[in-house]
Scaffold this motif. Structure first.
Motif, PDB file in Angstrom:
ATOM      1  N   ASN A   9       0.780  -1.240   0.000  1.00  0.00           N
ATOM      2  CA  ASN A   9       0.000   0.000   0.000  1.00  0.00           C
ATOM      3  C   ASN A   9       0.810   1.290   0.000  1.00  0.00           C
ATOM      4  O   ASN A   9       0.270   2.351  -0.332  1.00  0.00           O
ATOM      5  N   TYR A  10       2.079   1.240   0.373  1.00  0.00           N
ATOM      6  CA  TYR A  10       2.810   2.475   0.647  1.00  0.00           C
ATOM      7  C   TYR A  10       2.871   3.416  -0.560  1.00  0.00           C
ATOM      8  O   TYR A  10       2.622   4.622  -0.432  1.00  0.00           O
ATOM      9  N   LYS A  11       3.196   2.890  -1.724  1.00  0.00           N
ATOM     10  CA  LYS A  11       3.316   3.747  -2.908  1.00  0.00           C
ATOM     11  C   LYS A  11       1.999   4.456  -3.207  1.00  0.00           C
ATOM     12  O   LYS A  11       1.972   5.632  -3.590  1.00  0.00           O
ATOM     13  N   GLN A  12       0.876   3.737  -3.019  1.00  0.00           N
ATOM     14  CA  GLN A  12      -0.430   4.337  -3.300  1.00  0.00           C
ATOM     15  C   GLN A  12      -0.731   5.483  -2.338  1.00  0.00           C
ATOM     16  O   GLN A  12      -1.365   6.465  -2.722  1.00  0.00           O
ATOM     17  N   TRP A  13      -0.294   5.356  -1.094  1.00  0.00           N
ATOM     18  CA  TRP A  13      -0.551   6.423  -0.115  1.00  0.00           C
ATOM     19  C   TRP A  13       0.041   7.753  -0.562  1.00  0.00           C
ATOM     20  O   TRP A  13      -0.478   8.816  -0.220  1.00  0.00           O
ATOM     21  N   LEU A  14       1.151   7.704  -1.294  1.00  0.00           N
ATOM     22  CA  LEU A  14       1.855   8.924  -1.670  1.00  0.00           C
ATOM     23  C   LEU A  14       1.174   9.674  -2.806  1.00  0.00           C
ATOM     24  O   LEU A  14       1.460  10.849  -3.037  1.00  0.00           O
ATOM     25  N   THR A  15       0.282   9.006  -3.516  1.00  0.00           N
ATOM     26  CA  THR A  15      -0.405   9.648  -4.646  1.00  0.00           C
ATOM     27  C   THR A  15      -1.909   9.721  -4.454  1.00  0.00           C
ATOM     28  O   THR A  15      -2.594  10.452  -5.172  1.00  0.00           O
ATOM     29  N   ARG A  16      -2.429   8.956  -3.458  1.00  0.00           N
ATOM     30  CA  ARG A  16      -3.879   8.899  -3.237  1.00  0.00           C
ATOM     31  C   ARG A  16      -4.208   9.667  -1.959  1.00  0.00           C
ATOM     32  O   ARG A  16      -3.507   9.581  -0.968  1.00  0.00           O
ATOM     33  N   HIS A  17      -5.303  10.395  -1.958  1.00  0.00           N
ATOM     34  CA  HIS A  17      -5.706  11.157  -0.777  1.00  0.00           C
ATOM     35  C   HIS A  17      -7.179  10.866  -0.497  1.00  0.00           C
ATOM     36  O   HIS A  17      -8.065  11.548  -0.994  1.00  0.00           O
ATOM     37  N   ASP A  18      -7.419   9.826   0.296  1.00  0.00           N
ATOM     38  CA  ASP A  18      -8.791   9.459   0.649  1.00  0.00           C
ATOM     39  C   ASP A  18      -8.786   8.858   2.055  1.00  0.00           C
ATOM     40  O   ASP A  18      -7.778   8.924   2.771  1.00  0.00           O
ATOM     41  N   ASP A  19      -9.902   8.277   2.454  1.00  0.00           N
ATOM     42  CA  ASP A  19     -10.036   7.740   3.813  1.00  0.00           C
ATOM     43  C   ASP A  19      -9.110   6.557   4.076  1.00  0.00           C
ATOM     44  O   ASP A  19      -8.893   6.186   5.237  1.00  0.00           O
ATOM     45  N   ASN A  20      -8.595   5.937   3.036  1.00  0.00           N
ATOM     46  CA  ASN A  20      -7.690   4.801   3.205  1.00  0.00           C
ATOM     47  C   ASN A  20      -6.224   5.224   3.277  1.00  0.00           C
ATOM     48  O   ASN A  20      -5.339   4.375   3.299  1.00  0.00           O
ATOM     49  N   THR A  21      -5.986   6.521   3.284  1.00  0.00           N
ATOM     50  CA  THR A  21      -4.624   7.047   3.365  1.00  0.00           C
ATOM     51  C   THR A  21      -4.386   7.604   4.766  1.00  0.00           C
ATOM     52  O   THR A  21      -5.115   8.502   5.196  1.00  0.00           O
ATOM     53  N   PRO A  22      -3.417   7.092   5.479  1.00  0.00           N
ATOM     54  CA  PRO A  22      -3.196   7.604   6.835  1.00  0.00           C
ATOM     55  C   PRO A  22      -2.501   8.959   6.823  1.00  0.00           C
ATOM     56  O   PRO A  22      -1.884   9.355   5.830  1.00  0.00           O
ATOM     57  N   THR A  23      -2.625   9.667   7.934  1.00  0.00           N
ATOM     58  CA  THR A  23      -1.767  10.834   8.143  1.00  0.00           C
ATOM     59  C   THR A  23      -0.328  10.357   8.226  1.00  0.00           C
ATOM     60  O   THR A  23      -0.024   9.379   8.901  1.00  0.00           O
ATOM     61  N   MET A  24       0.549  11.048   7.513  1.00  0.00           N
ATOM     62  CA  MET A  24       1.955  10.664   7.475  1.00  0.00           C
ATOM     63  C   MET A  24       2.830  11.854   7.869  1.00  0.00           C
ATOM     64  O   MET A  24       2.339  12.953   8.117  1.00  0.00           O
ATOM     65  N   SER A  25       4.121  11.631   7.911  1.00  0.00           N
ATOM     66  CA  SER A  25       5.050  12.651   8.402  1.00  0.00           C
ATOM     67  C   SER A  25       4.846  13.994   7.723  1.00  0.00           C
ATOM     68  O   SER A  25       4.826  15.045   8.384  1.00  0.00           O
ATOM     69  N   HIS A  26       4.692  13.989   6.410  1.00  0.00           N
ATOM     70  CA  HIS A  26       4.683  15.245   5.661  1.00  0.00           C
ATOM     71  C   HIS A  26       3.387  16.035   5.811  1.00  0.00           C
ATOM     72  O   HIS A  26       3.329  17.184   5.373  1.00  0.00           O
ATOM     73  N   ASN A  27       2.328  15.442   6.397  1.00  0.00           N
ATOM     74  CA  ASN A  27       1.109  16.224   6.609  1.00  0.00           C
ATOM     75  C   ASN A  27       0.619  16.185   8.053  1.00  0.00           C
ATOM     76  O   ASN A  27      -0.497  16.590   8.334  1.00  0.00           O
ATOM     77  N   VAL A  28       1.467  15.722   8.981  1.00  0.00           N
ATOM     78  CA  VAL A  28       1.017  15.619  10.373  1.00  0.00           C
ATOM     79  C   VAL A  28       0.830  16.999  11.010  1.00  0.00           C
ATOM     80  O   VAL A  28      -0.107  17.201  11.796  1.00  0.00           O
ATOM     81  N   LEU A  29       1.685  17.972  10.698  1.00  0.00           N
ATOM     82  CA  LEU A  29       1.491  19.302  11.274  1.00  0.00           C
ATOM     83  C   LEU A  29       0.220  19.952  10.729  1.00  0.00           C
ATOM     84  O   LEU A  29      -0.545  20.583  11.479  1.00  0.00           O
ATOM     85  N   LYS A  30      -0.008  19.787   9.450  1.00  0.00           N
ATOM     86  CA  LYS A  30      -1.177  20.390   8.805  1.00  0.00           C
ATOM     87  C   LYS A  30      -2.482  19.844   9.376  1.00  0.00           C
ATOM     88  O   LYS A  30      -3.450  20.597   9.574  1.00  0.00           O
ATOM     89  N   THR A  31      -2.507  18.528   9.676  1.00  0.00           N
ATOM     90  CA  THR A  31      -3.771  17.898  10.071  1.00  0.00           C
ATOM     91  C   THR A  31      -3.928  17.724  11.581  1.00  0.00           C
ATOM     92  O   THR A  31      -5.057  17.726  12.083  1.00  0.00           O
ATOM     93  N   LYS A  32      -2.830  17.581  12.316  1.00  0.00           N
ATOM     94  CA  LYS A  32      -2.944  17.228  13.729  1.00  0.00           C
ATOM     95  C   LYS A  32      -2.301  18.230  14.682  1.00  0.00           C
ATOM     96  O   LYS A  32      -2.295  18.011  15.893  1.00  0.00           O
ATOM     97  N   VAL A  33      -1.757  19.320  14.151  1.00  0.00           N
ATOM     98  CA  VAL A  33      -1.155  20.338  15.022  1.00  0.00           C
ATOM     99  C   VAL A  33      -1.740  21.723  14.737  1.00  0.00           C
ATOM    100  O   VAL A  33      -2.345  22.348  15.612  1.00  0.00           O
ATOM    101  N   PHE A  34      -1.584  22.206  13.522  1.00  0.00           N
ATOM    102  CA  PHE A  34      -1.992  23.575  13.200  1.00  0.00           C
ATOM    103  C   PHE A  34      -3.472  23.855  13.479  1.00  0.00           C
ATOM    104  O   PHE A  34      -3.812  24.970  13.895  1.00  0.00           O
ATOM    105  N   PRO A  35      -4.391  22.899  13.253  1.00  0.00           N
ATOM    106  CA  PRO A  35      -5.799  23.202  13.547  1.00  0.00           C
ATOM    107  C   PRO A  35      -6.075  23.515  15.012  1.00  0.00           C
ATOM    108  O   PRO A  35      -7.138  24.059  15.337  1.00  0.00           O
ATOM    109  N   TYR A  36      -5.148  23.181  15.901  1.00  0.00           N
ATOM    110  CA  TYR A  36      -5.395  23.354  17.335  1.00  0.00           C
ATOM    111  C   TYR A  36      -4.632  24.545  17.933  1.00  0.00           C
ATOM    112  O   TYR A  36      -4.626  24.726  19.146  1.00  0.00           O
TER     113      TYR A  36
END
Length: 518
Positions: free
Chosen positions: A198-225
């Protein structure tokens, strides 16, 4: 019976307690009687006592005075205070003097027996109960591993395994810990297959089956708070696994309340150079190299690989149109840590304070390189224990205590985890091949494809190509890469050391915790 537990019962009306004493003797306990504090202390000096029942109100030397002297002779012996009084200040004084329990007169035989079971048989009873409960869940976890899990379910399974690992640690249940270790190993085998698929698909796909990863953790789990007027302290403890978070959690929870205990997936390679730069840049390494060609360095290039995290963070905030006043502090030694603790109040005027704390990463590397650390942290349990002890006595803990009374938000995360490696894998490459034990890149690498995730085109994984013909390989499960030269020496040197860079639950599923003041 040689193994009869020995009770010292101290009461100035000991003759009136004969029925209770007879009852306990019939249950297999050895009773030593004393009618005053002086006699009790003499018997403590001559006998090995398993537990003391101590009357609080005695003529002459009081129960509390006797308690203090007993603890001076046998510090670890449990003492149960027996009293006629239910006054709160008396109970507080007794508890502050390290009693293990107290009973109100008149005491019944069954009360006494229950107290003995709780204090003397507690470890055995907890061990048996924990073993029984894990045995029940073992089958459930086993069934889930066979059913094909998604990214959320893998995080849930991993956290369940950690929960049982810590419970079995506390229960001192060695046989079940061995069973759990085997189940964890099996889980990592299946997890590696899941990542490879699954890893390669995560890097190009953005849906509910894609986990939060290093490169978007601040955007999704830090900055909103981030809250206007309330400083947020973002604490990145390098190389902090979920189980290590769990052992420092009780200390932190004395001052802070956990609002959300979440997770994200580290990118590959699960190493500081790649994952932490991705966190602060909000981009994958290939994108960082393109946007900041003067800042990105590949493994074989000279210079620090994480020198521009503050620049990356500033750029990410601008791209996301976040008007945020921030500070960035990196701590790599004790002097830096103390300076940070001394100056933390000066950070209260910032919207965001980023602190990178490198201790755990230094611990894992020191364990590889120093025999004394290997002996202190020779397994997972000891590794967690050192992390817990470090945190409790660290300048970081001192700093957090200072801001605990202020209105702040605290977010704790990491960049990757680490795994204890056990199985060597031969890799052949030229002298420009990178040296990491859990991932390698180079030209003309020779290896067994079954042992790795391989990428002959690193750009597919959003990784820079050090050379046109460079390939990347990532170790699976608890494998580690060893060159054929001086093979046996390096196999023994690195076996059972904690490494990172590859594919495992421990390295990839990592914590991000949101907290507030109590």
């Amino acid at each position: 019976m040689a193994n009869e537990p020995t009770i010292l019962w101290v009461d100035d009306e000991i003759e009136l307690l004969k029925p209770q004493i007879l009852f306990l003797k019939q249950k297999g306990y050895n009773i030593i009687e004393a009618s005053n504090g002086i006699d009790a202390l003499e018997k403590c000096k001559r006998e090995i006592i398993d537990i003391v029942f101590l009357d609080e109100q005695m003529p002459g030397r009081s129960g509390l005075e006797t308690l203090t002297d007993i603890k001076a002779i046998q510090p670890s012996v449990p003492v149960v205070m027996i009293t006629k009084s239910e006054e709160e200040n008396l109970m507080e004084e007794a508890i502050g003097s390290q009693i293990s329990d107290y009973l109100i007169k008149p005491v019944k035989p069954q009360q006494i027996l229950l107290t003995l079971k709780k204090l003397l048989d507690n470890r055995r009873l907890v061990s048996e109960k924990t073993t029984s409960l894990y045995q029940q869940e073992f089958q459930q976890i086993f069934a889930r591993l066979s059913n094909g899990l998604n990214q959320e379910e893998w995080a849930d399974v991993y956290r369940k395994l950690i929960y049982w690992e810590l419970e079995l640690d506390n229960a001192k249940t060695d046989s079940m810990r061995d069973v759990l270790a085997m189940q964890k190993s099996e889980a990592n085998t299946e997890f590696s297959k899941f990542i490879i698929k699954n890893y390669k698909q995560w890097l190009t796909r953005h849906d509910d089956n894609t986990p939060t990863m290093s490169h978007n953790v601040l955007k999704t789990k830090v900055f909103p708070y981030l809250e206007p007027g309330t400083p947020t302290f973002l604490l990145l403890i390098d190389n902090l696994r979920f189980d290590q978070w769990k052992v420092i959690h009780p200390t932190i929870s004395e001052s802070f309340r956990v609002i959300d205990e979440d997770y994200f997936y580290s990118i590959l390679p699960t190493s500081t150079q790649y994952s932490r730069n991705a966190i602060f840049a909000g981009m994958m390494p290939l994108e960082i190299e393109k946007r900041f060609p003067n800042f990105w360095l590949n493994d074989e290039e000279e210079g620090g690989k994480n020198l521009h995290e503050s620049d990356f963070l500033a750029d990410q905030l601008v791209r996301l149109k976040k008007d945020v006043k921030f500070s960035y502090t990196k701590i790599t030694n004790l002097v830096d840590g103390k300076s940070f603790a001394d100056n933390i109040y000066n950070m209260m005027g910032n919207d965001l304070n980023v602190i990178v704390y490198n201790f755990v990463d230094m611990l894992s590397h020191a364990r590889t390189e120093m025999n004394v650390i290997k002996e202190l942290a020779d397994d997972e349990t000891a590794y967690r224990s050192i992390t817990q002890s470090w945190f409790q006595h660290s300048p970081l803990h001192d700093a957090l205590l200072k801001i605990a009374s202020k209105k702040v938000n605290l977010i704790i995360l990491t960049d990757h985890g680490t795994i204890r490696v056990k199985e060597p894998v031969k890799v052949i490459g030229d002298r420009e091949t990178s040296t990491n034990l859990r991932y390698k890149h180079g030209r003309n690498l020779n290896y067994n494809p079954k042992d790795v995730l391989e990428s002959r085109n690193p750009n597919e994984l959003m990784l820079p190509k050090p050379h046109i013909s460079s390939s990347f390989i990532f170790a699976r499960e608890d494998k580690y890469f060893v060159y054929p030269n001086n093979y046996n020496y390096h196999v023994n040197l690195y076996r059972n050391t904690f490494q990172h860079g590859g594919i495992s639950l421990e390295e990839m599923i990592i914590p991000v915790i949101r907290l507030s003041n109590k």
